[in-house]
Write a protein that holds these residues in place. Sequence first.
Motif, PDB file in Angstrom:
ATOM      1  N   TYR A 147      41.237  43.798  49.348  1.00 20.17           N
ATOM      2  CA  TYR A 147      41.092  45.003  48.519  1.00 20.17           C
ATOM      3  C   TYR A 147      42.419  45.246  47.820  1.00 20.17           C
ATOM      4  N   ASP A 148      42.360  45.930  46.686  1.00 16.02           N
ATOM      5  CA  ASP A 148      43.575  46.285  45.951  1.00 16.02           C
ATOM      6  C   ASP A 148      44.553  45.110  45.829  1.00 16.02           C
ATOM      7  N   LYS A 150      45.074  42.690  47.761  1.00 14.86           N
ATOM      8  CA  LYS A 150      45.417  41.997  49.011  1.00 14.86           C
ATOM      9  C   LYS A 150      44.350  40.932  49.218  1.00 14.86           C
ATOM     10  N   GLN A 209      45.300  47.181  35.642  1.00 16.05           N
ATOM     11  CA  GLN A 209      45.747  47.040  37.033  1.00 16.05           C
ATOM     12  C   GLN A 209      47.249  46.786  37.042  1.00 16.05           C
ATOM     13  N   ILE A 213      46.330  46.824  41.779  1.00 16.91           N
ATOM     14  CA  ILE A 213      45.779  48.161  42.031  1.00 16.91           C
ATOM     15  C   ILE A 213      45.401  48.798  40.699  1.00 16.91           C
ATOM     16  N   CYS A 214      44.208  49.375  40.642  1.00 14.15           N
ATOM     17  CA  CYS A 214      43.769  50.053  39.430  1.00 14.15           C
ATOM     18  C   CYS A 214      44.761  51.170  39.121  1.00 14.15           C
ATOM     19  N   HIS A 215      45.179  51.240  37.864  1.00  6.14           N
ATOM     20  CA  HIS A 215      46.251  52.158  37.505  1.00  6.14           C
ATOM     21  C   HIS A 215      45.756  53.175  36.483  1.00  6.14           C
ATOM     22  N   ASN A 272      37.049  53.493  41.732  1.00  5.89           N
ATOM     23  CA  ASN A 272      38.194  54.057  41.012  1.00  5.89           C
ATOM     24  C   ASN A 272      37.990  54.052  39.489  1.00  5.89           C
ATOM     25  N   ASN A 312      45.929  56.983  37.864  1.00  2.00           N
ATOM     26  CA  ASN A 312      46.124  57.189  39.298  1.00  2.00           C
ATOM     27  C   ASN A 312      47.514  57.730  39.594  1.00  2.00           C
ATOM     28  N   ARG A 355      50.960  54.028  47.612  1.00  2.00           N
ATOM     29  CA  ARG A 355      49.678  54.524  48.114  1.00  2.00           C
ATOM     30  C   ARG A 355      48.995  55.409  47.071  1.00  2.00           C
ATOM     31  N   LYS A 356      47.686  55.226  46.885  1.00  2.00           N
ATOM     32  CA  LYS A 356      46.946  56.100  45.973  1.00  2.00           C
ATOM     33  C   LYS A 356      46.788  57.464  46.628  1.00  2.00           C
TER      34      LYS A 356
END
Length: 390
Positions: A147-148, A150, A209, A213-215, A272, A312, A355-356
């Motif tokens: 996820y994200d 990883k 991203q 991570i979605c930004h 997200n 985010n 961290r989101k």
Amino acid sequence: MAELAPTVAVIGGGQLARMMAEPAAALGIPLRLLAEAEGVSAAQVVPDQLVGDYRDLDVLRRVTAGAAVVTFDHEHVPTEHLRALQAEGVATRPGPEALVHAQDKAVMRRRLAELGLPCPRNAVVADVAEVEAFGFPCVLKTTRGGYDGKGVWFVRDAAEAEPAFTAAADAGVEVLAEELVDFRRELSALVARSPSGQAAAYPVVASTQLDGICHEVVAPAPDLDDELASQAQHVALTLAKELDVTGVLAVELFETNDGRILVNELAMRPHNTGHWTQDGAVTSQFENHLRAVLDLPLGSPAPRERWTVMVNVLGGPDREDGTAVGRLYDGYPHAMARDPRLRVHLYGKELRPGRKVGHVNAYGDDLEDCLERARHAAAWFRGDLGNESE
Ligand code: ADP
């Protein structure tokens, strides 16, 4: 006498479950939460809760007892437990046969190929020699548990391929190789689908991203060719139907530089890339997820405004003394005073680097203005602005 609304059990106490609680409260639908620990994001707002391990079937039985349906904040509940719950008569939405396509990237890729839907060239690889045969550069992914960003490695040679196999062996999963797609940008097509087959497709959005991570998300995707937008929605609706998805399905796509779309990833829960809908669409993804899992008529996915930008809020890097530079509640006075039209969503999570912890939505007629307002607010909460004198 009027009927009481049915209880929806939600597995996982993250921000997605927390944001489901908002429309649940508005619609008078009780939620029952399985939280992984006391005080996690959703546990702060859902009083009917149990703290326990989602990998324990007895815990899942306890949280679903008496609930009309069970749905999810994340995709990590073991498939065999979902099958067991379903066999015991619990309405699992989405069901295990659908959810496995969001859990296992190799299963998902095989199904997409069967359905003739466009994806990057891919193969399950057993060792580095097979990656060499597949060809460099490529992307390696663990088939489950990522996820994200990883569980994703960009590799140019055999040495760079090693860590993926070590991680996969440790986790007891396989490795999937994919061609490195030269994409113009990432898109997301989000749909909600109910058990009786009604579906609603949101406008296709563009997402950016950073480090996997979605930004940032812009709705709708600027300058997206109408034909490609329809294709993307069609792919998402086809997948929702063919995989028998109930609830929200997010299809993450690549728009290639030569004008094609390829499916990257599936998520079967609010996503997200759909957070903009809370303020920018007639019905939010969280409300349509609840309506869909309860087989209620879906709400309109139409945008309310020309543009909505979501950015985010991530925890910024810590100071040398270990304290966080970012802001939560203490960022409100400036953010709210500067932009009274800004919509702020914080998740009740502590700041940690990367961290989101929340997101902001800015909507309006002028895209540049929305981008500036949303980016400014996110940078402010992150601590990138106003800390210069320290
Ligand atoms: P996750 O499980 O973290 O969601 P993804 O499969 O979505 O993993 O990959 C994370 C990011 O890595 C994607 O958003 C994209 O930016 C990049 N990526 C993934 N697959 C490819 C690919 N085949 N080619 C190029 N970039 C990719």
